[in-house]
Motif scaffolding. Structure first.
Motif, PDB file in Angstrom:
ATOM      1  N   VAL A  70       0.839  -1.195   0.000  1.00  0.00           N
ATOM      2  CA  VAL A  70       0.000   0.000   0.000  1.00  0.00           C
ATOM      3  C   VAL A  70       0.875   1.247   0.000  1.00  0.00           C
ATOM      4  O   VAL A  70       1.888   1.317   0.704  1.00  0.00           O
ATOM      5  N   ARG A  72       0.379   5.608   0.286  1.00  0.00           N
ATOM      6  CA  ARG A  72      -0.515   6.736   0.506  1.00  0.00           C
ATOM      7  C   ARG A  72       0.134   8.043   0.066  1.00  0.00           C
ATOM      8  O   ARG A  72      -0.389   9.128   0.329  1.00  0.00           O
ATOM      9  N   GLN A  79       4.105   0.113   1.942  1.00  0.00           N
ATOM     10  CA  GLN A  79       4.098  -0.703   3.140  1.00  0.00           C
ATOM     11  C   GLN A  79       3.382  -2.014   2.856  1.00  0.00           C
ATOM     12  O   GLN A  79       2.323  -2.022   2.226  1.00  0.00           O
ATOM     13  N   THR A  81       1.085  -5.099   3.844  1.00  0.00           N
ATOM     14  CA  THR A  81      -0.024  -5.291   4.770  1.00  0.00           C
ATOM     15  C   THR A  81      -0.614  -6.680   4.582  1.00  0.00           C
ATOM     16  O   THR A  81      -0.519  -7.275   3.511  1.00  0.00           O
ATOM     17  N   SER A 125     -11.002  -4.990   2.707  1.00  0.00           N
ATOM     18  CA  SER A 125     -10.405  -4.036   3.637  1.00  0.00           C
ATOM     19  C   SER A 125     -11.284  -2.785   3.670  1.00  0.00           C
ATOM     20  O   SER A 125     -11.799  -2.364   2.634  1.00  0.00           O
ATOM     21  N   ASP A 127     -10.023  -0.059   5.602  1.00  0.00           N
ATOM     22  CA  ASP A 127      -9.130   0.951   6.169  1.00  0.00           C
ATOM     23  C   ASP A 127      -7.913   1.206   5.266  1.00  0.00           C
ATOM     24  O   ASP A 127      -6.787   1.211   5.718  1.00  0.00           O
ATOM     25  N   ARG A 130      -4.968  -1.577   5.134  1.00  0.00           N
ATOM     26  CA  ARG A 130      -4.118  -1.904   6.277  1.00  0.00           C
ATOM     27  C   ARG A 130      -4.423  -3.301   6.814  1.00  0.00           C
ATOM     28  O   ARG A 130      -3.521  -4.066   7.131  1.00  0.00           O
ATOM     29  N   ARG A 131      -5.712  -3.616   6.948  1.00  0.00           N
ATOM     30  CA  ARG A 131      -6.134  -4.918   7.453  1.00  0.00           C
ATOM     31  C   ARG A 131      -7.122  -5.540   6.468  1.00  0.00           C
ATOM     32  O   ARG A 131      -7.919  -4.831   5.851  1.00  0.00           O
TER      33      ARG A 131
END
Length: 217
Positions: A70, A72, A79, A81, A125, A127, A130-131
């Protein structure tokens, strides 16, 4: 590469992959904004001791694994995840993210059910990647040919009723299935009476507007 002026100029962006991945590939990429993107990358991992073939060559058994990455900040940094995804028997068929952080990933055949069985791995996901929550879903009509999502909840899938080995020519009309709950459930959609048997392309511009092109074999 990235462009911010309609394609007149492009800047190189690098997506990092796990250091233990051999032969890494970018399977799916979804960018709902100029700064937020989610990628599904895969690679080969050693899965056992090397085996010497009768020819004298050494063969190292491998498995296929995938991870989500991911960004941003428009690809400046990424990153990792979520857990790794077993893609040894699987095939990623779509990844869709929306600007509000909702994401949907569909993978066929990565939980032990072989490709063509009609079992989907569904990862969602809420969020910004992230999860991820995992579930499975069964397709009513078997193998998936192509899928397009108007958003992370609404997708349309086109399938072939008849399928077989290379060179097989389908004779039955293709099927349409759709989901309105992010891939949890799929409903067969009645196709037009003159629906053709060889889908070529599928694109959904919104949750309600989709286009399918097909031909007759």
């Amino acid at each position: 590469t990235e462009t911010t002026d309609g394609g007149a100029h492009w800047d190189l962006r690098t997506i990092p992959v796990p250091s233990d991945f051999m032969y890494p590939e970018l399977n799916e990429l979804s960018c709902p904004s100029a700064t937020f993107c989610v990628a599904l990358v895969s690679g080969s991992l050693p899965s056992g001791p090397a085996v010497k073939e009768p020819s004298g060559l050494t063969e190292e058994p491998t498995s296929e694994s995938g991870v989500f990455l991911v960004t941003r900040n428009g690809g400046t940094s990424w990153q990792r995840t979520g857990a790794r995804i077993d893609l040894t028997l699987g095939s990623a068929i779509t990844l869709r993210c929306d600007a509000d952080g909702q994401c949907l990933s569909l993978v066929e055949g990565s939980t032990g059910a072989p490709p063509g069985s009609g079992v989907l791995d569904v990862r969602r996901s809420s969020d910004f990647g992230r999860r991820w929550a995992f579930s499975t879903a069964a397709l009513a009509n078997g193998v998936s040919l192509m899928v397009s999502c108007g958003d992370a909840l609404h997708c349309v899938m086109v399938q072939s009723q008849d399928h077989g080995p290379p060179g097989f020519v389908p004779t039955a009309r293709a099927n349409i299935e759709r989901t309105t709950d992010g891939g949890k459930t799929w409903v067969t959609q009645k196709a037009p009476a003159n629906w053709l048997n060889d889908p070529i392309a599928l694109s959904c511009a919104t949750a309600a507007d989709c286009f399918v092109s097909a031909s007759t074999l």
